[in-house]
Design a protein around this motif. Structure first.
Motif, PDB file in Angstrom:
ATOM      1  N   ASP A 428      -9.109 -10.504  11.008  1.00  0.00           N
ATOM      2  CA  ASP A 428      -7.861  -9.752  10.938  1.00  0.00           C
ATOM      3  C   ASP A 428      -7.129 -10.077   9.638  1.00  0.00           C
ATOM      4  N   GLY A 429      -6.230  -9.178   9.249  1.00  0.00           N
ATOM      5  CA  GLY A 429      -5.488  -9.393   8.016  1.00  0.00           C
ATOM      6  C   GLY A 429      -4.118  -8.753   8.059  1.00  0.00           C
ATOM      7  N   LEU A 430      -3.250  -9.208   7.156  1.00  0.00           N
ATOM      8  CA  LEU A 430      -1.891  -8.689   7.013  1.00  0.00           C
ATOM      9  C   LEU A 430      -1.737  -8.089   5.625  1.00  0.00           C
ATOM     10  N   VAL A 431      -1.139  -6.897   5.547  1.00  0.00           N
ATOM     11  CA  VAL A 431      -0.882  -6.238   4.272  1.00  0.00           C
ATOM     12  C   VAL A 431       0.572  -5.778   4.266  1.00  0.00           C
ATOM     13  N   ALA A 432       1.277  -6.022   3.149  1.00  0.00           N
ATOM     14  CA  ALA A 432       2.645  -5.526   3.003  1.00  0.00           C
ATOM     15  C   ALA A 432       2.779  -4.793   1.677  1.00  0.00           C
ATOM     16  N   LEU A 433       3.196  -3.531   1.735  1.00  0.00           N
ATOM     17  CA  LEU A 433       3.501  -2.743   0.542  1.00  0.00           C
ATOM     18  C   LEU A 433       5.007  -2.823   0.319  1.00  0.00           C
ATOM     19  N   ILE A 434       5.416  -3.476  -0.761  1.00  0.00           N
ATOM     20  CA  ILE A 434       6.832  -3.712  -1.037  1.00  0.00           C
ATOM     21  C   ILE A 434       7.319  -2.619  -1.978  1.00  0.00           C
ATOM     22  N   ALA A 435       8.313  -1.869  -1.551  1.00  0.00           N
ATOM     23  CA  ALA A 435       8.767  -0.706  -2.315  1.00  0.00           C
ATOM     24  C   ALA A 435       9.588  -1.124  -3.528  1.00  0.00           C
ATOM     25  N   ARG A 436       9.348  -0.436  -4.637  1.00  0.00           N
ATOM     26  CA  ARG A 436      10.178  -0.585  -5.825  1.00  0.00           C
ATOM     27  C   ARG A 436      11.243   0.509  -5.841  1.00  0.00           C
ATOM     28  N   GLU A 437      12.126   0.436  -6.819  1.00  0.00           N
ATOM     29  CA  GLU A 437      13.112   1.500  -7.025  1.00  0.00           C
ATOM     30  C   GLU A 437      12.410   2.647  -7.731  1.00  0.00           C
ATOM     31  N   ASP A 438      11.804   3.529  -6.945  1.00  0.00           N
ATOM     32  CA  ASP A 438      10.974   4.586  -7.497  1.00  0.00           C
ATOM     33  C   ASP A 438      10.933   5.711  -6.467  1.00  0.00           C
ATOM     34  N   PRO A 439      10.962   6.969  -6.890  1.00  0.00           N
ATOM     35  CA  PRO A 439      10.971   8.060  -5.909  1.00  0.00           C
ATOM     36  C   PRO A 439       9.785   8.020  -4.967  1.00  0.00           C
ATOM     37  N   LEU A 440       8.610   7.725  -5.478  1.00  0.00           N
ATOM     38  CA  LEU A 440       7.429   7.723  -4.634  1.00  0.00           C
ATOM     39  C   LEU A 440       7.480   6.590  -3.617  1.00  0.00           C
ATOM     40  N   ASP A 441       7.867   5.386  -4.055  1.00  0.00           N
ATOM     41  CA  ASP A 441       7.952   4.266  -3.121  1.00  0.00           C
ATOM     42  C   ASP A 441       8.971   4.543  -2.026  1.00  0.00           C
ATOM     43  N   THR A 442      10.116   5.090  -2.420  1.00  0.00           N
ATOM     44  CA  THR A 442      11.148   5.431  -1.432  1.00  0.00           C
ATOM     45  C   THR A 442      10.629   6.452  -0.432  1.00  0.00           C
ATOM     46  N   TYR A 443       9.928   7.456  -0.939  1.00  0.00           N
ATOM     47  CA  TYR A 443       9.372   8.488  -0.060  1.00  0.00           C
ATOM     48  C   TYR A 443       8.391   7.878   0.935  1.00  0.00           C
ATOM     49  N   LEU A 444       7.509   6.994   0.462  1.00  0.00           N
ATOM     50  CA  LEU A 444       6.473   6.448   1.332  1.00  0.00           C
ATOM     51  C   LEU A 444       7.058   5.557   2.419  1.00  0.00           C
ATOM     52  N   VAL A 445       8.116   4.802   2.096  1.00  0.00           N
ATOM     53  CA  VAL A 445       8.745   3.948   3.107  1.00  0.00           C
ATOM     54  C   VAL A 445       9.288   4.795   4.254  1.00  0.00           C
ATOM     55  N   HIS A 446       9.790   5.968   3.932  1.00  0.00           N
ATOM     56  CA  HIS A 446      10.372   6.833   4.955  1.00  0.00           C
ATOM     57  C   HIS A 446       9.367   7.841   5.523  1.00  0.00           C
ATOM     58  N   HIS A 447       8.195   7.949   4.908  1.00  0.00           N
ATOM     59  CA  HIS A 447       7.167   8.880   5.382  1.00  0.00           C
ATOM     60  C   HIS A 447       5.829   8.139   5.465  1.00  0.00           C
ATOM     61  N   PRO A 448       5.679   7.218   6.399  1.00  0.00           N
ATOM     62  CA  PRO A 448       4.426   6.451   6.474  1.00  0.00           C
ATOM     63  C   PRO A 448       3.201   7.326   6.702  1.00  0.00           C
TER      64      PRO A 448
END
Length: 795
Positions: A428-448
């Motif tokens: 098993d493993g753990l992965v975390a995608l940490i959002a930057r101040e960027d339109p795409l990162d913001t979009y992905l956090v709210h649209h998994p």
């Protein structure tokens, strides 16, 4: 059919029997079929190509020429292994040597050979090696031009293994496709017809992408995509750092710039501002990308979030304290170093000496340093590495518990490659995608669902791009004169392109074919990595010391007269920029300000390859000329970013011939959106910025592969228009992808802007890190209304 010694060697290394996908791929390759194996990280793809390839060294595979004497001498089977990085080639060599030792196979001679190899090492490889591990750059610059010295390898060539082939995309992919066609042609000259075996991360249409890369029909490629290796469970977190509105004024540092004009005086910077990734060069340069540019000092930036690098350092320290072996992927070399240093400090405060279990890993280290770090993380001497994407491709580091990723890595393929480092070999493993101040990162956090509910991208590249193919045709003619029978190998349009090259004096046409007759090497006409052209040398005037180099295309924006140049923490002032001699003269001096260039951009439509209408909205795709000129620079006092003044510059314009997608907003669409005349430029500008930020979600590219222009009245369309163009000569296929998915692309753009919590626009929605106008004007609300009006006409 497998060599019993190899089978025994694999069993000695713990591989009792292969998985089904390895069997299918190896069997297809042994039967002489070009094969692509597209399965997950850690699924054992290398066994699938090494088993048939190494077996064939002493006995020809079915369909291959028999290992008998030829006109060029006795034949013994040989293998070429190609990968994007030297580190991966070294890692594969180490694995091969372990296999050879375990197998007791003393008559098998693998070796790496690249630009770092000495003349003595190259001669040994040319004369003795059975397996040559290298990269496409070495093929282009050395092996193919000097093919007579490599005749032994080429006449016995039975397999070409192309590892991590999904990395060959965009213009780089087009270059590699041309190199592989040249390789097939030169191999045929020596009487061999190698089978290509490609290994890829999971990708859309692997057979089509592999066929386009090698230059064969898709039906001639066997694709193995069902992964039968054990898969552990991954827990995946989309992590948005907390809002810190009080830090908003300090977040005005520029996006990546290797030659940054800002000393490390400002704190709290994100990895986008890490000052180490290469700055995209301006149009007209070899890649033609707009230069990096900071946010304008009076543009709103709230709500500012805690930076992804700072958040990553905290999370990495927590994971190390919890005993988790971790890789932390940062977007730049500086960010990787910063995350490692801050994490070490956090850990030493908790438990003195624990910081020594964390280190940075990136390009630019000596090979022996990188190998030592890889051994240490494998053995457990190191518990965590903060790394660039240098560890994304292939290097075998297994048994990790967690992966941290700072910011969207550009493609889903890269995301899953990096995430695949956690929980390998079925754990098993753990992965975390940490959002930057960027339109795409913001979009992905709210649209998994955009991350988990969509397939990985197809590998996008255009082998017929004339700006790429032309120089390779010259190189091919220099290797062996081109004949009419060769034209089909390089694709449709080759004959017409050869006529252009003859007219320009690059090639000479004779009744027997096309010839290169110039004294200089034809390979100097192009650079596979797209950095091309002669870099501008930065020289200290007082001593003549070479401080570094700047890509030719970005020199105007970064080392213009009066610019502040930073090198290893020391500041220099640029006294002179000589573009003809490719040199910038600088003088050491401590200053309390930084410099930021300003430029003007215009775009001209040269043709329309595709168009469609959605009500009054016209969509188009085609060739364009993008002209950019750096016209001035601004001085700002640090760290408060106070404007001290602006100085004009007299630099030549640069024109980038490329491809673009565009959409129009006629008067009635603007009226329906309620966008008044004074707000039109800001609405278009904001929509342009956000759409550039979101296109990497749909095309296999990064934000830095794109550029854009918006105008309230364009002379070619006669109305308000937004353009997004590829930042490469001739185009790279990204804008075309935007045209194909136009409505879906704009809906994602609209949602990213609308769901951002800022009042007037911020780096997470409509501000761009590379805006030549300092992110001014921008009208966030008007952009949402405009996109709603445009999308109202889409089904």
């Amino acid at each position: 059919w497998a060599d019993p010694r190899l089978v025994a060697g694999y069993r000695a290394l713990g591989v009792a029997e292969p998985w089904e996908h390895q069997v299918h791929a190896a069997q297809a390759a042994w039967s002489g079929r070009h094969t692509v194996l597209a399965t997950s990280t850690g699924s054992g793809k290398s066994l699938a190509f090494w088993l048939p390839a190494l077996t064939a060294v002493h006995g020809a595979a079915p369909g291959a020429p028999e290992p008998t004497d030829t006109a060029f001498g006795p034949r013994r089977g040989t293998v070429l292994y190609l990968c994007p990085t030297k580190a991966l080639a070294a890692d594969q060599l180490a694995g091969l040597e372990r296999l050879v030792r375990a197998a007791g196979h003393r008559d098998l001679r693998p070796a790496t050979c690249d630009g770092d190899a000495s003349p003595t090492e190259r001669r040994w490889v040319q004369e003795h090696a059975d397996v040559v591990l290298t990269n496409p750059d070495f093929l282009h610059f050395s092996l193919l031009p000097g093919h007579r010295r490599w005749a032994r390898v080429l006449r016995g060539l039975q397999y070409v293994a192309v590892d991590e082939c999904h990395a060959y995309r965009g213009v780089f992919g087009a270059h590699v496709a041309a190199v592989l066609r040249r390789l097939r042609r030169v191999a045929a000259h020596y009487g061999s017809a190698p089978t290509f075996v490609l290994a890829s991360a999971t990708t859309a249409d692997p057979a089509g992408s592999a066929a386009r890369l090698v230059g064969v029909a898709a039906d001639d490629v066997v694709a193995v995509t069902e992964d039968r290796s054990p898969q552990g469970r991954k827990t995946f977190a989309l992590w948005q750092p907390p809002e810190l509105p009080g830090l908003a004024p300090v977040l005005g540092e520029p996006e990546p710039a290797e030659v940054a004009t800002l000393p490390r005086a400002i704190t709290g910077t994100d990895d986008d501002a890490a000052l180490t990734a290469p700055p995209p060069p301006a149009p007209g340069g070899p890649q033609g990308r707009p230069p990096a540019e900071p946010h304008h000092e009076d543009t709103p930036t709230a709500p500012a979030h805690r930076t992804a690098t700072a958040e990553m350092a905290d999370l990495l320290a927590d994971l190390v304290l919890a005993g988790a072996r971790t890789l932390a992927f940062a977007r730049s070399r500086r960010a990787a170093e910063s995350v490692a240093a801050v994490t070490q400090d956090h850990l030493d405060q908790v438990r003195p000496g624990l910081g020594r279990t964390v280190a940075a890993y990136r390009g630019g280290y000596l090979p022996e340093e990188r190998r030592a770090l890889e051994r240490a993380i494998r053995s457990g001497d190191l518990q965590a590495l903060a790394t660039t994407n240098a560890l994304e491709l292939g290097v075998d580091i297994s048994g990790l518990d967690a992966v941290l990723i700072a910011g969207w890595p550009g493609t889903r393929m890269s995301l899953w490659q990096q995430a695949g480092r956690a929980g390998r070999a079925g754990s098993d493993g753990l992965v975390a995608l940490i959002a930057r101040e960027d339109p795409l990162d913001t979009y992905l956090v709210h649209h998994p669902e955009a991350v988990f509910g969509a397939p990985v991208e197809a590998t996008v590249f255009d082998p017929g791009n004339p700006y790429v193919l032309g120089p390779h045709l010259c190189a091919a003619a220099a290797e062996v004169p081109l004949r009419s029978d060769d034209l089909a190998l390089f694709g449709p349009g080759t004959a017409e392109l050869l006529d252009v090259l003859v007219d320009r004096g690059a090639l000479r046409r004779r009744t027997s074919g096309w010839y290169w007759t110039h004294p200089e090497p034809a390979t100097r006409l192009t650079d596979l990595r797209g950095s091309g052209g002669e870099p501008v040398r930065v020289v200290e005037a007082a001593t003549g010391r070479l401080l570094g180099t700047v890509d030719a295309g970005s020199a105007d924006a970064t080392v213009h007269p009066g610019a502040v140049y930073v090198h290893q923490g020391a500041t220099f002032l640029v006294e002179e920029l000589d573009l003809e001699q490719a040199v910038a003269m600088v003088t050491a001096g401590r200053v309390d300000y930084g410099t930021w260039s300003r430029w003007l951009t215009s775009i001209e439509i040269r043709g329309v390859r595709a168009e469609r209408r959605a009500g009054p909205v016209q969509w188009g795709f085609g060739p364009v000329d993008v002209t950019t000129q750096v016209v001035s620079y601004q001085k700002r006092r640090l760290p408060e970013m106070t404007v001290l003044g602006q100085e004009p510059l007299d630099l030549p314009p640069r024109t980038l011939p490329t491809t673009a997608v565009w959409w129009t907003a006629p008067t009635d669409v603007l009226a329906a959106a309620g966008v008044e005349d004074g707000d039109v430029p800001g609405a278009l500008h904001a929509a342009e910025h956000a759409s550039i930020g979101l296109l990497p979600l749909l095309a296999t590219c990064d934000r830095w592969d794109l550029g854009g222009v918006s105008t309230a009245l364009h002379v070619d369309t006669e109305c308000a228009t937004v353009f997004v163009h590829d930042a490469y000569p001739g185009g790279a296929g990204f804008a075309e992808r935007g045209f194909e998915l136009g409505a879906r692309w704009l809906r994602a753009t609209r949602d990213a802007i609308a769901t951002c919590g800022c009042p007037a626009g911020c780096p997470a929605c409509v501000q761009s890190p590379k805006c030549g106008n300092g992110n001014n004007p921008l009208e966030k609300d008007a952009a949402v209304r405009l996109l709603d009006a445009v999308l109202a006409h889409e089904p």
